[in-house]
Enzyme design. Structure first.
Site, PDB file in Angstrom:
ATOM      1  N   HIS A 134       0.809  -1.215   0.000  1.00 45.51           N
ATOM      2  CA  HIS A 134       0.000   0.000   0.000  1.00 45.51           C
ATOM      3  C   HIS A 134       0.844   1.267   0.000  1.00 45.51           C
ATOM      4  O   HIS A 134       1.837   1.372   0.698  1.00 45.51           O
ATOM      5  CB  HIS A 134      -0.902   0.006   1.246  1.00 45.51           C
ATOM      6  CG  HIS A 134      -1.799   1.192   1.348  1.00 45.51           C
ATOM      7  ND1 HIS A 134      -1.885   1.982   2.473  1.00 45.51           N
ATOM      8  CD2 HIS A 134      -2.671   1.730   0.448  1.00 45.51           C
ATOM      9  CE1 HIS A 134      -2.768   2.942   2.280  1.00 45.51           C
ATOM     10  NE2 HIS A 134      -3.260   2.813   1.060  1.00 45.51           N
ATOM     11  N   GLU A 193       0.703  -0.733  -5.021  1.00 41.89           N
ATOM     12  CA  GLU A 193      -0.299   0.305  -5.253  1.00 41.89           C
ATOM     13  C   GLU A 193       0.398   1.647  -5.128  1.00 41.89           C
ATOM     14  O   GLU A 193       1.054   1.927  -4.120  1.00 41.89           O
ATOM     15  CB  GLU A 193      -1.439   0.179  -4.230  1.00 41.89           C
ATOM     16  CG  GLU A 193      -2.564   1.181  -4.424  1.00 41.89           C
ATOM     17  CD  GLU A 193      -2.454   2.373  -3.478  1.00 41.89           C
ATOM     18  OE1 GLU A 193      -3.239   3.323  -3.647  1.00 41.89           O
ATOM     19  OE2 GLU A 193      -1.578   2.368  -2.586  1.00 41.89           O
ATOM     20  N   ASP A 208      -0.213   5.760  -5.427  1.00 34.74           N
ATOM     21  CA  ASP A 208      -1.119   6.905  -5.554  1.00 34.74           C
ATOM     22  C   ASP A 208      -0.462   7.919  -6.477  1.00 34.74           C
ATOM     23  O   ASP A 208       0.725   8.229  -6.331  1.00 34.74           O
ATOM     24  CB  ASP A 208      -1.366   7.528  -4.184  1.00 34.74           C
ATOM     25  CG  ASP A 208      -1.914   6.521  -3.198  1.00 34.74           C
ATOM     26  OD1 ASP A 208      -3.090   6.160  -3.328  1.00 34.74           O
ATOM     27  OD2 ASP A 208      -1.148   6.076  -2.321  1.00 34.74           O
ATOM     28  N   ASP A 259      -3.567   4.370  -8.372  1.00 36.40           N
ATOM     29  CA  ASP A 259      -4.720   4.977  -7.707  1.00 36.40           C
ATOM     30  C   ASP A 259      -4.755   6.457  -8.069  1.00 36.40           C
ATOM     31  O   ASP A 259      -3.984   7.261  -7.547  1.00 36.40           O
ATOM     32  CB  ASP A 259      -4.600   4.788  -6.197  1.00 36.40           C
ATOM     33  CG  ASP A 259      -5.854   5.230  -5.453  1.00 36.40           C
ATOM     34  OD1 ASP A 259      -6.793   5.729  -6.110  1.00 36.40           O
ATOM     35  OD2 ASP A 259      -5.891   5.079  -4.220  1.00 36.40           O
TER      36      ASP A 259
END
Length: 319
Positions: A44, A64, A66, A109
């Protein structure tokens, strides 16, 4: 029958029986692997190259990231307030490509200016929907960058759209109508709602390129017992897995597991039958720490003990 003939016959019988009794080792191994589900430990909030190295060292096989758009191009950035900048996306992609044996896919993301309002906002963040196609801040440029660096390395690309208005944006409309090799779209929510959005707004996304996720920043919030009809995280993901098995979506992911979530991780894998789990810290960028290591082990060790799962590698193509 002479002793010599009896001996020859016995040897022939053994030679004939051996291939019938023992399967070819190579084929048996492939068959055994084919019956198992590749599973993804998704680190994450990986915002820099150090975080990428740490995630791989801890056992992640997917990350992941962002991302936010600036006039100079795309950057790893979580809260778009100017305090969570990471590396440029180009640098991140190049680093991931070098780790293609370990990383199966990158989950992008997409953040928007709608997430930030007021004087503290970073005014340099741009709305990619308002950028011209050739601008470095456009969705076109993002896709071109991913296709240029990740796709040749065999790393799959996942465009994640989360939050109110995300699927009404020009960015989503562009991606859903222009998906390329190795790409997929991820929508968050209960499977009925996700499929409805794909039907109404994302008709360009084929079922084999549809991904859904469901969860909460703290996994324990609204997790449930996996027996409810829906709404709770575990039950919602279980319903998603049923839709996946029918061919309506390709992959189902849950989030976010942290240190101490081992039991819930087991339920997501064994009862909800998810394909993977986002793990790490709730609101902190990924880095090597006893807590991130523990969260990773919750997934990897559970899978290692499983009879029907294995940890995916870069050789596994999730879509």
């Amino acid at each position: 029958m002479t002793p010599l003939l009896r001996t020859i016959c016995a040897i022939l019988c053994i030679l004939i029986a051996v291939p019938l009794t023992f399967a070819c080792p190579t084929k048996a191994g492939v068959s055994k692997q084919a019956n198992k589900r590749p599973t993804y430990a998704i680190a994450h909030m990986v915002l820099d190259r150090k975080g990428l190295k740490d995630a791989i060292k801890n056992g992640a096989n997917s990350v992941e990231i962002d991302i936010a758009a600036y006039k100079e191009g795309w950057w790893a950035d979580h809260d778009i307030r100017g305090r969570s900048w990471g590396d440029s996306l180009e640098d991140m992609f190049k680093a991931v490509a070098k780790e293609s044996k370990n990383i199966a896919f990158v989950w992008l993301d997409l953040k928007t200016p709608d997430m930030c309002s007021g004087a503290t906002c970073n005014k340099d963040v741009l709305d990619p929907s308002k950028c011209k196609p050739k601008d470095k801040c456009s969705m076109n440029s993002l896709q071109e960058l991913a296709q240029k660096i990740l796709n040749p390395a065999g790393v799959r690309i996942l465009y994640g759209f989360f939050g109110a208005g995300a699927t009404d944006s020009a960015g989503f409309n562009y991606i859903q109508g222009n998906l390329k090799a190795g790409e997929a779209v991820c929508l968050s929510g209960e499977v009925e709602n996700v499929l409805n959005v794909y039907k109404k707004k994302g008709r360009g996304v084929k079922p084999q390129q549809r991904v859904m996720d469901y969860g909460y920043t703290q996994l324990e919030t609204g997790f449930g017992n996996c027996k409810e009809k829906g709404y709770n995280t575990c039950a919602g993901l279980r319903n998603g897995a049923k839709a996946r098995d029918k061919g309506d979506v390709k992959r189902v992911f849950g989030w976010t597991s942290r240190v101490g979530d081992g039991e819930r991780v087991g339920q997501l894998l064994d009862k909800a039958h998810v394909d993977g789990i986002i793990y790490g810290f709730a609101i902190t960028r990924y880095y090597d720490h006893e807590d991130s290591r523990a969260a990773a082990r919750d997934i990897t060790q559970r899978v290692q003990k499983s009879d029907d799962r294995y940890m995916a590698t870069g050789a596994d193509k999730p879509w």
